[in-house]
Design a protein around this motif. Structure first.
Motif, PDB file in Angstrom:
ATOM      1  N   LEU A   1       0.847  -1.181   0.000  1.00 51.92           N
ATOM      2  CA  LEU A   1       0.000   0.000   0.000  1.00 51.92           C
ATOM      3  C   LEU A   1       0.884   1.234   0.000  1.00 51.92           C
ATOM      4  CD1 LEU A   1      -2.647  -1.089   2.672  1.00 51.92           C
ATOM      5  CD2 LEU A   1      -2.553  -1.616   0.229  1.00 51.92           C
ATOM      6  N   ASP A   2       0.615   2.153  -0.934  1.00 55.72           N
ATOM      7  CA  ASP A   2       1.490   3.308  -1.105  1.00 55.72           C
ATOM      8  C   ASP A   2       0.687   4.537  -1.529  1.00 55.72           C
ATOM      9  OD1 ASP A   2       4.280   4.211  -1.070  1.00 55.72           O
ATOM     10  OD2 ASP A   2       4.062   4.470  -3.240  1.00 55.72           O
ATOM     11  N   THR A   3      -0.546   4.637  -1.080  1.00 54.88           N
ATOM     12  CA  THR A   3      -1.434   5.720  -1.485  1.00 54.88           C
ATOM     13  C   THR A   3      -0.849   7.075  -1.095  1.00 54.88           C
ATOM     14  OG1 THR A   3      -3.316   4.263  -1.163  1.00 54.88           O
ATOM     15  CG2 THR A   3      -3.784   6.611  -1.299  1.00 54.88           C
ATOM     16  N   SER A   4      -0.911   8.010  -2.022  1.00 57.38           N
ATOM     17  CA  SER A   4      -0.391   9.353  -1.778  1.00 57.38           C
ATOM     18  C   SER A   4      -1.135  10.038  -0.641  1.00 57.38           C
ATOM     19  CB  SER A   4      -0.524  10.194  -3.055  1.00 57.38           C
ATOM     20  OG  SER A   4      -0.303  11.560  -2.790  1.00 57.38           O
TER      21      SER A   4
ATOM     22  N   MET B   1      -1.974  12.888  -0.700  1.00 61.64           N
ATOM     23  CA  MET B   1      -2.872  13.844  -1.339  1.00 61.64           C
ATOM     24  C   MET B   1      -4.157  13.189  -1.832  1.00 61.64           C
ATOM     25  SD  MET B   1      -1.154  16.611  -1.026  1.00 61.64           S
ATOM     26  CE  MET B   1      -2.002  17.745  -2.124  1.00 61.64           C
ATOM     27  N   LEU B   2      -4.265  11.871  -1.669  1.00 63.43           N
ATOM     28  CA  LEU B   2      -5.414  11.142  -2.202  1.00 63.43           C
ATOM     29  C   LEU B   2      -6.138  10.360  -1.114  1.00 63.43           C
ATOM     30  CD1 LEU B   2      -3.909   9.616  -5.494  1.00 63.43           C
ATOM     31  CD2 LEU B   2      -5.499  11.551  -5.314  1.00 63.43           C
ATOM     32  N   VAL B   3      -7.426  10.098  -1.365  1.00 61.83           N
ATOM     33  CA  VAL B   3      -8.235   9.196  -0.546  1.00 61.83           C
ATOM     34  C   VAL B   3      -8.549   7.982  -1.406  1.00 61.83           C
ATOM     35  CG1 VAL B   3     -10.404   8.877   0.702  1.00 61.83           C
ATOM     36  CG2 VAL B   3      -9.251  11.104   0.749  1.00 61.83           C
ATOM     37  N   ASP B   4      -8.147   6.815  -0.940  1.00 64.19           N
ATOM     38  CA  ASP B   4      -8.408   5.596  -1.702  1.00 64.19           C
ATOM     39  C   ASP B   4      -9.912   5.429  -1.956  1.00 64.19           C
ATOM     40  OD1 ASP B   4      -6.922   2.842  -2.469  1.00 64.19           O
ATOM     41  OD2 ASP B   4      -8.951   2.408  -1.741  1.00 64.19           O
ATOM     42  N   ARG B   5     -10.239   4.916  -3.134  1.00 62.32           N
ATOM     43  CA  ARG B   5     -11.628   4.792  -3.563  1.00 62.32           C
ATOM     44  C   ARG B   5     -12.465   3.964  -2.579  1.00 62.32           C
ATOM     45  NH1 ARG B   5     -12.158   3.117  -9.723  1.00 62.32           N
ATOM     46  NH2 ARG B   5     -10.522   4.711  -9.785  1.00 62.32           N
TER      47      ARG B   5
ATOM     48  N   LYS C   1      -8.713  10.604   9.475  1.00 60.14           N
ATOM     49  CA  LYS C   1      -7.916  11.212   8.401  1.00 60.14           C
ATOM     50  C   LYS C   1      -7.860  10.213   7.251  1.00 60.14           C
ATOM     51  CE  LYS C   1      -3.333  13.191   7.446  1.00 60.14           C
ATOM     52  NZ  LYS C   1      -2.972  12.292   6.355  1.00 60.14           N
ATOM     53  N   PRO C   2      -8.499  10.508   6.132  1.00 62.86           N
ATOM     54  CA  PRO C   2      -8.690   9.493   5.100  1.00 62.86           C
ATOM     55  C   PRO C   2      -7.576   9.391   4.066  1.00 62.86           C
ATOM     56  CG  PRO C   2      -9.915  11.446   4.516  1.00 62.86           C
ATOM     57  CD  PRO C   2      -9.238  11.746   5.833  1.00 62.86           C
ATOM     58  N   THR C   3      -6.667  10.363   4.023  1.00 62.86           N
ATOM     59  CA  THR C   3      -5.664  10.374   2.968  1.00 62.86           C
ATOM     60  C   THR C   3      -4.522   9.416   3.260  1.00 62.86           C
ATOM     61  OG1 THR C   3      -4.576  12.252   4.041  1.00 62.86           O
ATOM     62  CG2 THR C   3      -6.169  12.746   2.296  1.00 62.86           C
ATOM     63  N   GLY C   4      -3.824   9.047   2.188  1.00 61.19           N
ATOM     64  CA  GLY C   4      -2.635   8.224   2.327  1.00 61.19           C
ATOM     65  C   GLY C   4      -2.937   6.822   2.808  1.00 61.19           C
ATOM     66  N   VAL C   5      -1.889   6.186   3.305  1.00 62.12           N
ATOM     67  CA  VAL C   5      -2.028   4.838   3.872  1.00 62.12           C
ATOM     68  C   VAL C   5      -2.409   4.998   5.336  1.00 62.12           C
ATOM     69  CG1 VAL C   5      -0.891   2.641   4.352  1.00 62.12           C
ATOM     70  CG2 VAL C   5      -0.329   3.915   2.262  1.00 62.12           C
ATOM     71  N   ASN C   6      -3.672   4.756   5.649  1.00 59.54           N
ATOM     72  CA  ASN C   6      -4.173   4.945   7.002  1.00 59.54           C
ATOM     73  C   ASN C   6      -4.712   3.636   7.563  1.00 59.54           C
ATOM     74  OD1 ASN C   6      -7.196   4.814   6.331  1.00 59.54           O
ATOM     75  ND2 ASN C   6      -6.474   6.430   4.959  1.00 59.54           N
ATOM     76  N   GLU C   7      -5.029   3.644   8.835  1.00 57.02           N
ATOM     77  CA  GLU C   7      -5.472   2.419   9.507  1.00 57.02           C
ATOM     78  C   GLU C   7      -6.695   1.805   8.830  1.00 57.02           C
ATOM     79  OE1 GLU C   7      -7.199   0.912  13.853  1.00 57.02           O
ATOM     80  OE2 GLU C   7      -6.419   2.971  13.616  1.00 57.02           O
TER      81      GLU C   7
ATOM     82  N   ILE D   1       8.950   7.360  12.284  1.00 55.27           N
ATOM     83  CA  ILE D   1       8.907   6.672  13.576  1.00 55.27           C
ATOM     84  C   ILE D   1       7.558   6.884  14.245  1.00 55.27           C
ATOM     85  CG2 ILE D   1       9.881   6.619  15.905  1.00 55.27           C
ATOM     86  CD1 ILE D   1      12.573   7.389  14.662  1.00 55.27           C
ATOM     87  N   GLU D   2       7.068   8.107  14.221  1.00 56.32           N
ATOM     88  CA  GLU D   2       5.815   8.433  14.911  1.00 56.32           C
ATOM     89  C   GLU D   2       4.638   7.683  14.302  1.00 56.32           C
ATOM     90  OE1 GLU D   2       8.911  11.096  15.793  1.00 56.32           O
ATOM     91  OE2 GLU D   2       8.043  10.704  13.801  1.00 56.32           O
ATOM     92  N   LYS D   3       4.587   7.625  12.968  1.00 53.37           N
ATOM     93  CA  LYS D   3       3.465   6.944  12.322  1.00 53.37           C
ATOM     94  C   LYS D   3       3.530   5.444  12.558  1.00 53.37           C
ATOM     95  CE  LYS D   3       0.828   6.726   8.022  1.00 53.37           C
ATOM     96  NZ  LYS D   3       0.660   7.260   6.639  1.00 53.37           N
ATOM     97  N   ILE D   4       4.726   4.875  12.534  1.00 52.62           N
ATOM     98  CA  ILE D   4       4.868   3.443  12.804  1.00 52.62           C
ATOM     99  C   ILE D   4       4.471   3.135  14.239  1.00 52.62           C
ATOM    100  CG2 ILE D   4       6.539   1.563  13.032  1.00 52.62           C
ATOM    101  CD1 ILE D   4       8.003   2.778  10.618  1.00 52.62           C
ATOM    102  N   LYS D   5       4.906   3.963  15.180  1.00 47.80           N
ATOM    103  CA  LYS D   5       4.511   3.752  16.580  1.00 47.80           C
ATOM    104  C   LYS D   5       2.994   3.776  16.721  1.00 47.80           C
ATOM    105  CE  LYS D   5       8.561   5.513  19.088  1.00 47.80           C
ATOM    106  NZ  LYS D   5       9.074   6.596  19.968  1.00 47.80           N
ATOM    107  N   GLU D   6       2.353   4.721  16.076  1.00 47.82           N
ATOM    108  CA  GLU D   6       0.894   4.819  16.155  1.00 47.82           C
ATOM    109  C   GLU D   6       0.232   3.571  15.575  1.00 47.82           C
ATOM    110  OE1 GLU D   6      -2.791   7.589  14.483  1.00 47.82           O
ATOM    111  OE2 GLU D   6      -0.717   8.220  14.172  1.00 47.82           O
ATOM    112  N   PHE D   7       0.717   3.106  14.435  1.00 50.98           N
ATOM    113  CA  PHE D   7       0.160   1.893  13.837  1.00 50.98           C
ATOM    114  C   PHE D   7       0.325   0.697  14.770  1.00 50.98           C
ATOM    115  CE2 PHE D   7      -0.692   1.937   9.042  1.00 50.98           C
ATOM    116  CZ  PHE D   7      -1.188   3.237   9.068  1.00 50.98           C
ATOM    117  N   GLU D   8       1.490   0.575  15.375  1.00 56.84           N
ATOM    118  CA  GLU D   8       1.743  -0.573  16.252  1.00 56.84           C
ATOM    119  C   GLU D   8       0.906  -0.489  17.526  1.00 56.84           C
ATOM    120  OE1 GLU D   8       3.697  -3.408  15.595  1.00 56.84           O
ATOM    121  OE2 GLU D   8       3.301  -2.486  13.648  1.00 56.84           O
ATOM    122  N   GLN D   9       0.768   0.684  18.075  1.00 58.36           N
ATOM    123  CA  GLN D   9      -0.052   0.843  19.281  1.00 58.36           C
ATOM    124  C   GLN D   9      -1.508   0.494  19.023  1.00 58.36           C
ATOM    125  OE1 GLN D   9       0.770   4.910  20.329  1.00 58.36           O
ATOM    126  NE2 GLN D   9       2.767   4.430  21.253  1.00 58.36           N
TER     127      GLN D   9
END
Length: 357
Positions: free
Chosen positions: A246-249, A251-255, A265-271, A299-307
């Protein structure tokens, strides 16, 4: 902090680094004042025996030490007359801790301070950044992907620094050359575009080309419909598919999320996107297909995903791993056996340093 390499205490041989020995030895890469200082001492016939002490100011993981030692071995004016003690690549270092000492006639190595400090600064930055990301990922693989964000000349050393810090994969053969590895990668956007934007066709052709030892990973964001594309690729490649990436920009919201906007927050690669892809694959019988997440991960985004327990199997991390600074300083602290450090510095011996042979 602990060492990253307690299981092995071997150093890379100097020949690995392919140094421009003649130019380094003549002071071509040295700050001019070091060359001038050396020339002054030689003209005066003075050959002070010094202890040079090297340190940095952060909690860090050492990188570039084998390379720095190679510079001293190959580019000093008589390595056999120097006594060097040093930590190893991958060792933890505390702020102000001595990581290396060089003892000998200063005129033999005065011209090398710029280059060995520069090597340590760059590689330690990479090792430290990567180790922090590895720790944040709780043992999940980190793929080192910053090659496109920097000059190609730094790839070999940066790749090794990332390797000793725990990165599982690198993207270029140059990055992996010092330990005999090879670059890994995905079915890229460029190949998909070469097949007219058809991700499934590109992945199929890639699978026909790829050898059995290549873990086939496919980018699934080309049409901004990651859930459907992941399913289409999995259904077509079957057991040959190792992972989707997964590599969504940002600037974009996946369809797949267009009907769910409003509370995240819908943009990019989100939970939410990762969970939708995971659920779709599992529900279709593709539990074995892994998910690699990339695109702006820090680091911050990875920590959030892991938590939050987001079901990512590996992270691809790029430019954030080469940002920041980790400067080193070298001081002469003893001259002819007597204290000679400038005010504010002192001889700071360390029992952790090992003699370099």
């Amino acid at each position: 902090m602990t060492s990253l390499r307690e299981e092995t205490r071997e150093r890379l041989p100097p020949e690995v680094f392919e140094l421009p020995v003649d130019k380094m030895r003549e002071g071509y890469y040295a700050d001019a004042y070091f060359n001038h200082a050396r020339a002054t001492l030689l003209q005066d016939g003075r050959h002070p025996r010094v202890v040079m002490q090297v340190f940095q100011r952060k909690d860090a993981y050492v990188g570039g030490m084998d390379e720095a030692i190679a510079i001293l071995k190959l580019c000093s004016h008589d390595w056999d007359q120097l006594t060097v003690h040093a930590l190893y690549d991958g060792d933890a270092a505390a702020p102000w801790e001595t990581v290396m000492t060089i003892e000998g006639d200063y005129t033999l190595f005065a011209h090398l301070e710029t280059v060995y400090l520069g090597v340590l600064a760059r590689r330690t930055l990479i090792s430290t950044n990567v180790r922090r990301v590895v720790d944040a990922a709780n043992g999940k693989p980190i793929l080192f992907f910053p090659a496109r964000h920097d000059h190609h000349h730094v790839q070999t050393g940066d790749g090794y620094a990332a390797h000793v810090a725990g990165a599982i994969g690198v993207s270029t053969d140059a990055q992996s050359s010092w330990w005999g590895g090879r670059g890994i990668g995905t079915v890229p956007h460029s190949l998909i575009a070469s097949y007219g934007g058809n991700t499934v066709l590109a992945a199929t052709k890639f699978g026909e080309w790829a050898s059995d030892d290549i873990n086939i990973t496919v980018l699934v964001d080309f049409e901004n419909n990651s859930v459907q594309t992941a399913l289409d690729v999995a259904r077509t490649l079957g057991p040959k598919l190792w992972a989707v990436r997964l590599d969504t920009s940002e600037m974009l919201v996946d369809r797949s999320l267009w009907e769910e906007l409003g509370d995240f927050k819908p943009t990019g690669v989100n939970e939410r996107l990762v969970r939708k892809v995971r659920d779709a694959l599992d529900n279709d019988g593709f539990e074995q297909v892994k998910i690699v997440a990339s695109g702006g991960f820090t680091i911050e985004k990875i920590k959030e995903f892991e938590q939050r327990g987001v079901p990512v199997d590996a992270y691809g991390v790029g430019s954030s791993l080469i940002r920041g600074s980790n400067d080193f300083t070298a001081d002469i602290v003893l001259t002819d056996g007597r204290p000679s450090a400038k005010v504010g510095r002192r001889y700071n011996p360390s029992e952790r340093l090992e003699l370099v042979t």
